[in-house]
Design an enzyme around this catalytic site. Structure first.
Site, PDB file in Angstrom:
ATOM      1  N   GLN A  77      48.676  72.599  18.031  1.00 24.20           N
ATOM      2  CA  GLN A  77      49.657  73.670  17.789  1.00 24.20           C
ATOM      3  C   GLN A  77      48.925  74.995  17.607  1.00 24.20           C
ATOM      4  O   GLN A  77      48.026  75.112  16.770  1.00 24.20           O
ATOM      5  CB  GLN A  77      50.528  73.373  16.558  1.00 24.20           C
ATOM      6  N   TYR A 101      56.903  82.818  11.709  1.00 21.24           N
ATOM      7  CA  TYR A 101      55.589  83.375  12.035  1.00 21.24           C
ATOM      8  C   TYR A 101      55.709  84.390  13.186  1.00 21.24           C
ATOM      9  O   TYR A 101      56.810  84.731  13.605  1.00 21.24           O
ATOM     10  CB  TYR A 101      54.596  82.233  12.296  1.00 21.24           C
ATOM     11  N   ARG A 120      57.822  75.601  20.151  1.00 23.82           N
ATOM     12  CA  ARG A 120      58.637  75.308  18.967  1.00 23.82           C
ATOM     13  C   ARG A 120      59.356  76.558  18.492  1.00 23.82           C
ATOM     14  O   ARG A 120      58.761  77.644  18.447  1.00 23.82           O
ATOM     15  CB  ARG A 120      57.761  74.756  17.844  1.00 23.82           C
ATOM     16  N   GLY A 162      57.622  64.019  10.217  1.00 22.44           N
ATOM     17  CA  GLY A 162      56.562  64.677   9.470  1.00 22.44           C
ATOM     18  C   GLY A 162      56.344  63.956   8.163  1.00 22.44           C
ATOM     19  O   GLY A 162      55.499  63.062   8.047  1.00 22.44           O
ATOM     20  N   ARG A 163      57.151  64.300   7.165  1.00 24.98           N
ATOM     21  CA  ARG A 163      56.945  63.765   5.822  1.00 24.98           C
ATOM     22  C   ARG A 163      56.943  62.236   5.783  1.00 24.98           C
ATOM     23  O   ARG A 163      56.181  61.630   5.032  1.00 24.98           O
ATOM     24  CB  ARG A 163      57.999  64.353   4.873  1.00 24.98           C
TER      25      ARG A 163
HETATM   26  C1  LIG Z   1      52.986  69.664   4.439  1.00 26.29           C
HETATM   27  C2  LIG Z   1      53.749  70.258   5.598  1.00 26.29           C
HETATM   28  C3  LIG Z   1      53.102  71.152   6.446  1.00 26.29           C
HETATM   29  C4  LIG Z   1      53.771  71.680   7.568  1.00 26.29           C
HETATM   30  N1  LIG Z   1      53.084  72.465   8.456  1.00 26.29           N
HETATM   31  C5  LIG Z   1      53.665  72.829   9.631  1.00 26.29           C
HETATM   32  C6  LIG Z   1      52.916  73.450  10.666  1.00 26.29           C
HETATM   33  O1  LIG Z   1      51.699  73.660  10.581  1.00 26.29           O
HETATM   34  N2  LIG Z   1      53.585  73.818  11.795  1.00 26.29           N
HETATM   35  C7  LIG Z   1      54.920  73.591  11.967  1.00 26.29           C
HETATM   36  O2  LIG Z   1      55.489  73.947  13.013  1.00 26.29           O
HETATM   37  N3  LIG Z   1      55.650  72.964  11.000  1.00 26.29           N
HETATM   38  C8  LIG Z   1      55.046  72.556   9.874  1.00 26.29           C
HETATM   39  N4  LIG Z   1      55.779  71.853   8.942  1.00 26.29           N
HETATM   40  C9  LIG Z   1      57.182  71.483   9.221  1.00 26.29           C
HETATM   41  C10 LIG Z   1      57.252  70.090   9.856  1.00 26.29           C
HETATM   42  O3  LIG Z   1      56.681  70.098  11.169  1.00 26.29           O
HETATM   43  C11 LIG Z   1      58.697  69.566   9.975  1.00 26.29           C
HETATM   44  O4  LIG Z   1      59.438  70.410  10.827  1.00 26.29           O
HETATM   45  C12 LIG Z   1      59.405  69.475   8.630  1.00 26.29           C
HETATM   46  O5  LIG Z   1      58.575  68.916   7.641  1.00 26.29           O
HETATM   47  C13 LIG Z   1      60.705  68.649   8.734  1.00 26.29           C
HETATM   48  O6  LIG Z   1      60.446  67.371   9.252  1.00 26.29           O
HETATM   49  P1  LIG Z   1      60.222  66.085   8.299  1.00 26.29           P
HETATM   50  O7  LIG Z   1      61.430  65.980   7.423  1.00 26.29           O
HETATM   51  O8  LIG Z   1      60.079  64.915   9.244  1.00 26.29           O
HETATM   52  O9  LIG Z   1      58.989  66.324   7.505  1.00 26.29           O
HETATM   53  C14 LIG Z   1      55.128  71.328   7.805  1.00 26.29           C
HETATM   54  C15 LIG Z   1      55.770  70.466   6.923  1.00 26.29           C
HETATM   55  C16 LIG Z   1      55.100  69.903   5.853  1.00 26.29           C
HETATM   56  C17 LIG Z   1      55.815  68.917   4.966  1.00 26.29           C
END
Ligand SMILES: Cc1cc2nc3c(=O)[nH]c(=O)nc-3n(C[C@H](O)[C@H](O)[C@H](O)COP(=O)(O)O)c2cc1C
Length: 364
Positions: free
Chosen positions: A100, A170, A222, A314-315
């Protein structure tokens, strides 16, 4: 469930072994020189055995775009070896590796950017409440080129693709948003002008792809669908952006959402599920990745109903690194972090999550 556990083929012919991808997550855990740390490599490898692809944490393409302490760098050739270690860790488990690429714009902490000079589309407010300065046209062009240069590095470092980070407030989003973009030149004003910078980044990344890679190199984009601010992005704006992006040579679009169930806030049409609306607009031109609070099998089944061809986790992959393997085996998954167990999660990433209660379920 079974369809999403079976292989998926992009329009360019590249196959993923299933339709689940790891969502990009910043780890805050690079070495002090911004190379990738061993903790991060272990974290990626641990999660590379089930999903079809891993989208890495965002890497900054130019020093003014550094957005997090402990963010690994991709802005000079000196970091190619570091970037390669990540793609190799991801390939160990058989997932495709997607880097990314990013610029933080006004969200960059002042202490992380050269001379504390925080930049954005316009003179606007920075994350620390201070000032962010409008980029000159020359600087915009330099950043466009920097996205291309980091793409070249990703190709050299063995990645299967890059994801352009146009989401989460961003820099790319700051240009698209009327809230942060008050420019009066060709990069501001009309919606068409506000799309110019993101579309130039897409064009440059694709130009570099053509020069240094082949069709099999994946390029994704994205975006965040809406902003809460009065002048901010509405779903109607995003529908127009997505309509344009879907005609570009992109391999996928990736919506950014905290919850896949979320409904449109500001939209002229029926205020239904955001992913459904976007999927309808794309109309099969390019696959869409859906995301947000997918934890259980039931969540995944419900998320499939949005039509998104691919689903990002993600989480849940922090909680259950082997979620996909467990789904395949018909095993139960836990949906809250078990704090009594050891986790292959970098220490600083865990501390960041602990400092924001409720961010990742179960983290205390
Ligand atoms: C610890 C953490 C760091 C994240 N860093 C990024 C990132 O670097 N780039 C991005 O596009 N989204 C980032 N996100 C957002 C996740 O990609 C995702 O869209 C969001 O957590 C919702 O999905 P989930 O419920 O499956 O976690 C981050 C989320 C978390 C929890």
């Amino acid at each position: 469930m079974t369809t999403y556990l079976k292989p998926f083929t992009f329009h360019n012919g590249v196959e993923l072994r299933n339709r689940y991808v790891m969502a990009p997550m910043t780890t805050y855990s690079a070495n002090p020189d911004d190379t990738v740390s061993d903790e991060e490599l272990a974290y990626y490898e641990e999660r590379s055995y089930g999903v079809g692809a891993v989208i890495t944490a965002c890497t900054y393409v130019i020093p003014s775009g550094k957005g997090f302490p402990g963010q690994f760098a991709g802005h000079t050739d000196a970091y190619i070896d570091s970037l390669r270690k990540v793609s190799q860790a991801i390939h160990k488990g058989g997932a495709k590796a997607i880097l990314q690429i990013y610029h933080g714009g006004r969200q960059s902490p002042r202490e992380l950017v050269p001379n504390g000079d925080v930049v954005s589309a316009s003179d606007t407010i920075a994350a620390d409440g201070g000032k962010a300065r409008a980029l000159t046209v020359e600087e915009i062009q330099e950043i466009v080129k920097a996205f291309g240069e980091t793409t070249r590095r990703a190709i050299e470092a063995g990645y299967d693709g890059v994801e352009i980070h146009g989401a989460n407030t961003y820099l790319l989003q700051q240009f698209f948003s009327g809230f942060t973009n008050k420019r009066t030149d060709e990069y501001g004003g009309t919606l068409e002008n506000r799309m110019r910078f993101p579309l130039e980044v897409v064009a440059e990344v694709n130009r570099v792809k053509q020069q240094f890679a082949d069709d099999s190199f994946i390029v994704g984009y994205r975006f965040s669908p809406e902003e809460p601010e009065e002048d901010g992005i509405t779903l109607d704006h995003t529908v127009q952006l997505v309509d344009r992006l879907a005609n570009e040579p992109l391999d996928y679009l990736h919506i950014s959402l905290g919850d896949f169930r979320s409904l449109a806030r500001r939209y002229e049409g029926e205020k239904e599920n955001r992913i459904k609306i976007i999927h309808h607009v794309i109309d099969g031109r390019v696959p869409l990745i859906g995301v947000g609070a997918i934890h259980s099998k039931k969540d995944a089944l419900e998320a499939m109903e949005t039509g998104a061809e691919l689903l990002a986790l993600g989480r849940e992959l922090l909680i259950e690194p082997h979620w996909v393997e467990k789904m395949k085996a018909g095993e139960e998954v836990i949906t809250e972090m078990d704090m009594t167990r050891d986790h292959v999660i970098p220490g600083q990433m865990m501390r960041m999550m602990q400092s924001r209660p409720g961010w990742v379920p179960g983290v205390k």
